[in-house]
Scaffold this motif. Structure first.
Motif, PDB file in Angstrom:
ATOM      1  N   LYS A   1       0.814  -1.068  -0.104  1.00  0.00           N
ATOM      2  CA  LYS A   1      -0.069   0.088  -0.120  1.00  0.00           C
ATOM      3  C   LYS A   1       0.792   1.090   0.151  1.00  0.00           C
ATOM      4  N   TYR A   2       2.066   1.259   0.805  1.00  0.00           N
ATOM      5  CA  TYR A   2       2.555   2.363   0.988  1.00  0.00           C
ATOM      6  C   TYR A   2       3.886   2.634  -0.037  1.00  0.00           C
ATOM      7  N   GLY A   3       4.506   1.376  -0.326  1.00  0.00           N
ATOM      8  CA  GLY A   3       5.704   1.275  -1.233  1.00  0.00           C
ATOM      9  C   GLY A   3       6.946   0.727  -0.526  1.00  0.00           C
ATOM     10  N   PRO A   4       7.922   0.407  -1.268  1.00  0.00           N
ATOM     11  CA  PRO A   4       9.095   0.082  -0.821  1.00  0.00           C
ATOM     12  C   PRO A   4       9.908   0.878   0.081  1.00  0.00           C
ATOM     13  N   ASN A   5      10.390   0.300   1.194  1.00  0.00           N
ATOM     14  CA  ASN A   5      11.019   1.128   2.267  1.00  0.00           C
ATOM     15  C   ASN A   5      10.199   1.536   3.282  1.00  0.00           C
ATOM     16  N   LYS A   6       9.044   1.365   3.126  1.00  0.00           N
ATOM     17  CA  LYS A   6       8.015   2.036   4.254  1.00  0.00           C
ATOM     18  C   LYS A   6       7.816   0.856   5.335  1.00  0.00           C
TER      19      LYS A   6
ATOM     20  N   ARG B   1      10.753  -8.094  -1.553  1.00  0.00           N
ATOM     21  CA  ARG B   1       9.343  -7.494  -1.504  1.00  0.00           C
ATOM     22  C   ARG B   1       9.364  -6.015  -1.120  1.00  0.00           C
ATOM     23  N   GLY B   2      10.475  -5.597  -1.113  1.00  0.00           N
ATOM     24  CA  GLY B   2      10.597  -4.034  -0.639  1.00  0.00           C
ATOM     25  C   GLY B   2      10.529  -3.747   0.838  1.00  0.00           C
ATOM     26  N   ILE B   3      10.552  -4.745   1.546  1.00  0.00           N
ATOM     27  CA  ILE B   3      10.843  -4.527   2.850  1.00  0.00           C
ATOM     28  C   ILE B   3      12.218  -4.523   3.566  1.00  0.00           C
ATOM     29  N   VAL B   4      12.223  -3.619   4.146  1.00  0.00           N
ATOM     30  CA  VAL B   4      13.967  -3.361   4.518  1.00  0.00           C
ATOM     31  C   VAL B   4      14.132  -4.344   5.795  1.00  0.00           C
ATOM     32  N   PRO B   5      15.265  -5.006   5.714  1.00  0.00           N
ATOM     33  CA  PRO B   5      15.520  -6.089   6.875  1.00  0.00           C
ATOM     34  C   PRO B   5      16.532  -5.306   7.624  1.00  0.00           C
ATOM     35  N   LEU B   6      16.330  -5.356   8.867  1.00  0.00           N
ATOM     36  CA  LEU B   6      17.104  -4.569   9.823  1.00  0.00           C
ATOM     37  C   LEU B   6      18.121  -5.511  10.872  1.00  0.00           C
TER      38      LEU B   6
END
Lengths: 397, 114
Positions: free
Chosen positions: A280-285, A310-315
């Motif tokens: 919904k909000y895009g990559p990096n969100k 999937r555009g999700i930032v692993p920390l």
């Protein structure tokens, strides 16, 4: 370029030192505290609630727990500056963050700022414990969590009202000690998780301090809500991004380490919530932290890759060992484990154009911003292909 | 009641036995030094081993954690009239040694009700 330092017969860089400091703590003699406390941000190490850090060369911020058993020591160099020592030998000069009177301030209800939040790195105001953790209180604490120990111990730390949170941000922005804001609360059982509470805090911050006045980002670490769309309220209230932490990718190990999260939330709900935000909000969100050092490298990297695609930032949060072993381990893995982890994360950030949160030195116990800030050094020369890599900073991310 | 070292010891030992949570000490092997200051001030230490606690008057040759506090406040914390939260956050309780271990000790001694 990250400089190399010698620890006995090993060569290490500032990121290695960060991992070792997080894992071991350091002796902080009273003489060091007395010399620097009036000039730099350094809380008395005798205060169990102190949240101190040192800035290592290259702008790498490392959490500093006072530990008289540690081989590390923060002494004073011949030139009068703070110095990191290892087994009595000088390693490198370090720095403490800029002095602030943040911890001397009180909210309008008369409570000290330090009860509610801490300053991390060079400008992060972290509300670590906006409310008690219901999982910890029901006996299902995450094994690595130090905040939750307060609940296990039966302590009753107060929660700031939205107005108080706003007052703290406003003061920190005026003072210059706050440049980005992190919100974290204990896990809650309700289907919408902590979203309504975080949204209320955000509205309080916006009303008193103005979210647009925060130079960096404002981000929240939440438990994945049962209804993924519950997070919409949080974005409407002005959050820049949210993190639902997986902590470990291996499902079985995760259930052992995080029994509350595994039982009440579960992998499927976590991923559904993360993918909802990314969609919904895009990559990096959407972001998700792993506690690095607990599971085999292969599964950690597999999880980070899954998210990154999937555009999700692993920390990467570095495991800080406590007294109780976790998964049979009482000590962190060898430094080589962390080197391979950070290189793998660098490749993922590069490959999928991901930016971890932060505009300053990054959080004390997290390596993701350090990896990002030294991305080209982390990548092997043959894979260093990002000639057109666009750095995303702060609010644009 | 005027605090003396003798009645501080009596009350402190009795109180510590009451708040000791042996089930939370499975991996604990440590000596904790208590330095109680002011009126009724006294030093004693707790040896935590094999899920049991042994209390002795004096200064331990070495300790993992040191806790320093005015004697009256320490007894108030044991009785529950001073909350642990207030003791930690007001700076009345000072902790030294290995603070990673000290965090765990918060669950080993479940001081008075909040």
């Amino acid at each position: 370029m990250l400089k190399q330092y010698r620890l006995d017969d090993r060569l290490v860089d500032a990121l290695d030192l960060k991992v070792l400091l997080i894992s071991n703590g350091a002796v902080v003699p009273d003489t060091t505290f007395q010399k620097f406390a009036s000039q730099r941000r350094l809380t008395a190490p005798t205060n169990l609630m102190a949240c101190n850090c040192v800035i290592l060369p290259g702008g790498v911020a490392a959490h500093l727990t006072a530990n008289e058993d540690s081989p590390f020591r923060i002494g004073v160099a011949e030139n009068g500056r703070p110095a990191l020592e290892y087994n009595g030998e000088f390693v490198t000069e370090v720095e403490f963050p800029a002095y602030t009177e943040f911890y001397k301030q009180s909210t309008s209800t008369g409570r000290s700022f330090g009860l509610y939040g801490v300053l991390e790195g060079q400008g992060i105001l972290a509300f670590h414990y906006l409310w008690p953790c219901q999982f910890a209180r029901s006996g299902e604490i995450c094994a690595f969590c130090f905040q939750g120990l307060a609940d296990v111990a039966g302590m009753n730390l107060p929660s700031p009202t939205p107005r108080e949170a706003g007052e703290m941000v406003a003061w920190g922005l005026r003072d210059g000690s706050v440049r980005e804001v992190q919100l974290t609360g204990g896990s809650r059982f309700s289907p919408s998780g902590e979203c309504p509470q975080v949204a209320a805090v955000l509205r309080g911050i916006d009303e008193i301090a103005g979210i647009e006045n925060i130079p960096g980002e404002i981000y929240a670490y939440l438990s994945a809500p049962a209804l993924p769309e519950a997070v919409d309220e949080v974005f409407e209230a002005g959050i820049d991004r949210v993190a639902y932490d997986l902590n470990l990718w291996d499902v079985q190990l995760h259930a052992e380490v995080c029994p509350g999260h595994a039982r009440h939330i579960g992998r499927e709900r976590q991923l559904r919530a993360l993918e909802y935000v990314a969609g919904k909000y895009g990559p990096n969100k959407a972001c998700s932290a792993f506690v690095v050092g607990l599971e085999p490298l292969e599964s950690l990297i597999e999880g980070a890759e899954y998210l990154g695609r999937r555009g999700i930032v692993p920390l990467l949060s570095v495991w800080m060992p406590g007294v109780d072993p976790i998964l049979g381990q009482a000590h962190p893995p060898d430094i080589e484990y962390y080197r391979q982890a950070r290189q793998a994360f660098a490749k993922i950030y590069d490959r999928y154009q991901l930016t971890p949160p932060g505009i300053t030195a990054g959080a004390h116990v997290s390596m993701c911003r350090d990896v990002y800030d030294h991305l080209q050094e982390m990548l092997p020369p043959s894979e260093n292909i990002s000639q057109n890599f666009t750095r995303l900073e702060g609010r644009q991310a | 009641m005027t605090l003396t070292p003798q009645n501080t010891i009596e009350e402190a030992f009795k109180g510590l036995e009451r708040v000791f949570q042996s089930e939370n000490t499975a991996n604990v092997d440590a000596v904790v030094q208590f330095e109680l200051t002011g009126a009724g001030g006294v030093e004693f230490f707790a040896t935590l081993r094999n899920q049991a606690m042994k209390l002795e008057i004096g200064h331990a040759p070495s300790s993992k954690v040191k806790m320093s506090m005015p004697a009256g406040d320490f007894l108030a914390m044991l009785e529950g009239t001073l909350s642990t939260t207030d003791a930690f956050t007001s700076g009345k309780l000072k902790v030294g040694g290995n603070l990673i271990y000290a965090m765990k000790l918060a669950t080993v001694f479940k001081f008075g009700a909040e």
